[in-house]
Design a protein around this motif. Structure first.
Motif, PDB file in Angstrom:
ATOM      1  N   MET A   1      41.952  45.169  56.919  1.00  0.00           N
ATOM      2  CA  MET A   1      40.992  45.527  56.585  1.00  0.00           C
ATOM      3  C   MET A   1      39.608  44.932  57.206  1.00  0.00           C
ATOM      4  O   MET A   1      38.697  45.711  57.308  1.00  0.00           O
ATOM      5  CB  MET A   1      40.673  44.786  54.931  1.00  0.00           C
ATOM      6  N   THR A  91      37.820  33.993  39.833  1.00  0.00           N
ATOM      7  CA  THR A  91      38.841  35.157  39.664  1.00  0.00           C
ATOM      8  C   THR A  91      38.682  35.801  38.169  1.00  0.00           C
ATOM      9  O   THR A  91      39.257  36.977  38.231  1.00  0.00           O
ATOM     10  CB  THR A  91      40.127  34.616  39.913  1.00  0.00           C
ATOM     11  N   ASP A 137      40.045  39.030  38.848  1.00  0.00           N
ATOM     12  CA  ASP A 137      40.708  38.941  40.406  1.00  0.00           C
ATOM     13  C   ASP A 137      40.455  40.056  41.291  1.00  0.00           C
ATOM     14  O   ASP A 137      41.298  40.258  41.915  1.00  0.00           O
ATOM     15  CB  ASP A 137      42.233  38.767  39.792  1.00  0.00           C
ATOM     16  N   ARG A 138      39.182  40.480  41.168  1.00  0.00           N
ATOM     17  CA  ARG A 138      38.855  41.690  42.278  1.00  0.00           C
ATOM     18  C   ARG A 138      38.831  40.952  43.548  1.00  0.00           C
ATOM     19  O   ARG A 138      38.976  41.729  44.676  1.00  0.00           O
ATOM     20  CB  ARG A 138      37.314  42.308  41.857  1.00  0.00           C
ATOM     21  N   PHE A 139      38.385  39.700  43.576  1.00  0.00           N
ATOM     22  CA  PHE A 139      38.129  39.460  45.230  1.00  0.00           C
ATOM     23  C   PHE A 139      39.022  38.364  45.413  1.00  0.00           C
ATOM     24  O   PHE A 139      38.890  37.172  46.323  1.00  0.00           O
ATOM     25  CB  PHE A 139      36.794  38.732  45.222  1.00  0.00           C
ATOM     26  N   GLY A 140      40.273  38.564  45.031  1.00  0.00           N
ATOM     27  CA  GLY A 140      41.558  37.767  45.317  1.00  0.00           C
ATOM     28  C   GLY A 140      41.855  37.707  46.701  1.00  0.00           C
ATOM     29  O   GLY A 140      42.584  36.914  47.196  1.00  0.00           O
ATOM     30  N   ASP A 141      41.619  38.880  47.078  1.00  0.00           N
ATOM     31  CA  ASP A 141      42.206  39.080  48.733  1.00  0.00           C
ATOM     32  C   ASP A 141      41.272  38.439  49.695  1.00  0.00           C
ATOM     33  O   ASP A 141      40.216  38.783  49.701  1.00  0.00           O
ATOM     34  CB  ASP A 141      42.031  40.884  48.996  1.00  0.00           C
ATOM     35  N   PRO A 142      41.970  37.384  50.628  1.00  0.00           N
ATOM     36  CA  PRO A 142      41.091  36.705  51.671  1.00  0.00           C
ATOM     37  C   PRO A 142      40.345  37.614  52.377  1.00  0.00           C
ATOM     38  O   PRO A 142      39.274  37.449  52.790  1.00  0.00           O
ATOM     39  CB  PRO A 142      42.210  36.009  52.063  1.00  0.00           C
ATOM     40  N   ASP A 143      40.703  38.901  52.699  1.00  0.00           N
ATOM     41  CA  ASP A 143      40.101  39.695  53.494  1.00  0.00           C
ATOM     42  C   ASP A 143      38.700  40.209  52.884  1.00  0.00           C
ATOM     43  O   ASP A 143      37.702  40.423  53.428  1.00  0.00           O
ATOM     44  CB  ASP A 143      40.608  41.040  53.765  1.00  0.00           C
ATOM     45  N   ASP A 144      38.694  40.261  51.792  1.00  0.00           N
ATOM     46  CA  ASP A 144      37.316  40.389  50.906  1.00  0.00           C
ATOM     47  C   ASP A 144      36.162  39.458  51.527  1.00  0.00           C
ATOM     48  O   ASP A 144      35.188  39.709  51.603  1.00  0.00           O
ATOM     49  CB  ASP A 144      37.577  40.670  49.411  1.00  0.00           C
TER      50      ASP A 144
END
Length: 229
Positions: A1, A91, A137-144
């Motif tokens: 991403m 989260t 938990d929308r922003f749980g991905d470190p890439d975000d």
């Protein structure tokens, strides 16, 4: 991403620098951030001086209220991002312990998760970017977080530049209107430039009114204020 977002961020950075003033720049930051990170809503807070924080841009009424609640309750991730110079992720607003009052209120607004990122340059503290999602938990991905932080770096530079340019324009406009006011006094009372400026400054001091405002009133009305009032 992150790699796929690199080109988009470069294009966004160029667009931000094309904006004509701070208001347009900060609104563009909120809108671009929403699309790039995939948030449902976004808002930007800016710092003025050392402490005063203002809601500078939002993408809708949900953010208007969420950001206003941070100022009313004096707590929230955006304020913490500004103060600590860090990034904060919520989260789940139903169980977040760090800002309990604010999280309870924004959960009632339908906000499930939040990403708050500071806006700053090497020279100044600019503010913070708030990204909101309706789901948990929308922003749980470190890439975000990484993408948001990279965008925030470009946004910080663009906003800092826009604010400096606005201040420069304001200073130039101020000098221009003071010069116009001096000209009116010089013509009407046959004064030298220094004498006309002294008149403006004296009235500014006596009425505790900014010199530029005195000059604007004189230019607008072409009448001298009543010194006795």
């Amino acid at each position: 991403m992150v790699e796929s977002a690199a080109t988009a961020i470069t294009e966004i950075a160029l667009e931000l620098h094309k904006q004509p003033d701070t208001d347009r720049t900060v609104q563009a930051v909120a809108e671009f951030a929403t699309a790039l990170v995939g948030a449902d809503h976004a808002g930007v807070m800016l710092v003025h001086g050392r402490k005063r924080v203002e809601i500078a841009a939002t993408t809708g009424p949900v953010v208007d209220r969420a950001d206003q609640l941070q100022l009313e309750l004096d707590e929230g991730p955006c304020l913490s991002a500004i103060e600590a110079g860090a990034t904060f992720v919520i989260t789940d607003t139903r169980s977040e312990p760090r800002w309990p009052r604010w999280c309870h209120e924004v959960n009632q607004l339908g906000i499930g998760s939040v990403l708050s990122i500071r806006l700053a340059t090497d020279e100044s503290k600019v503010g913070a970017l708030n990204l909101y999602a309706d789901t948990v938990d929308r922003f749980g991905d470190p890439d975000d977080i990484v993408v948001g932080q990279i965008l925030a770096q470009h946004a910080s530079i663009a906003l800092d530049s826009a604010r400096k340019l606005d201040n420069l324009h304001e200073a130039v406009d101020g000098r221009t209107v003071i010069g116009q006011a001096q000209g009116i006094l010089m013509e009407r009372f046959d004064l030298h430039p220094d004498q006309a400026f002294a008149v403006l400054r004296r009235y500014s001091q006596q009425t505790n009114t900014r010199l530029g405002e005195i000059a604007r009133k004189l230019v607008a009305t072409r009448e001298l204020p009543n010194w006795g009032q």
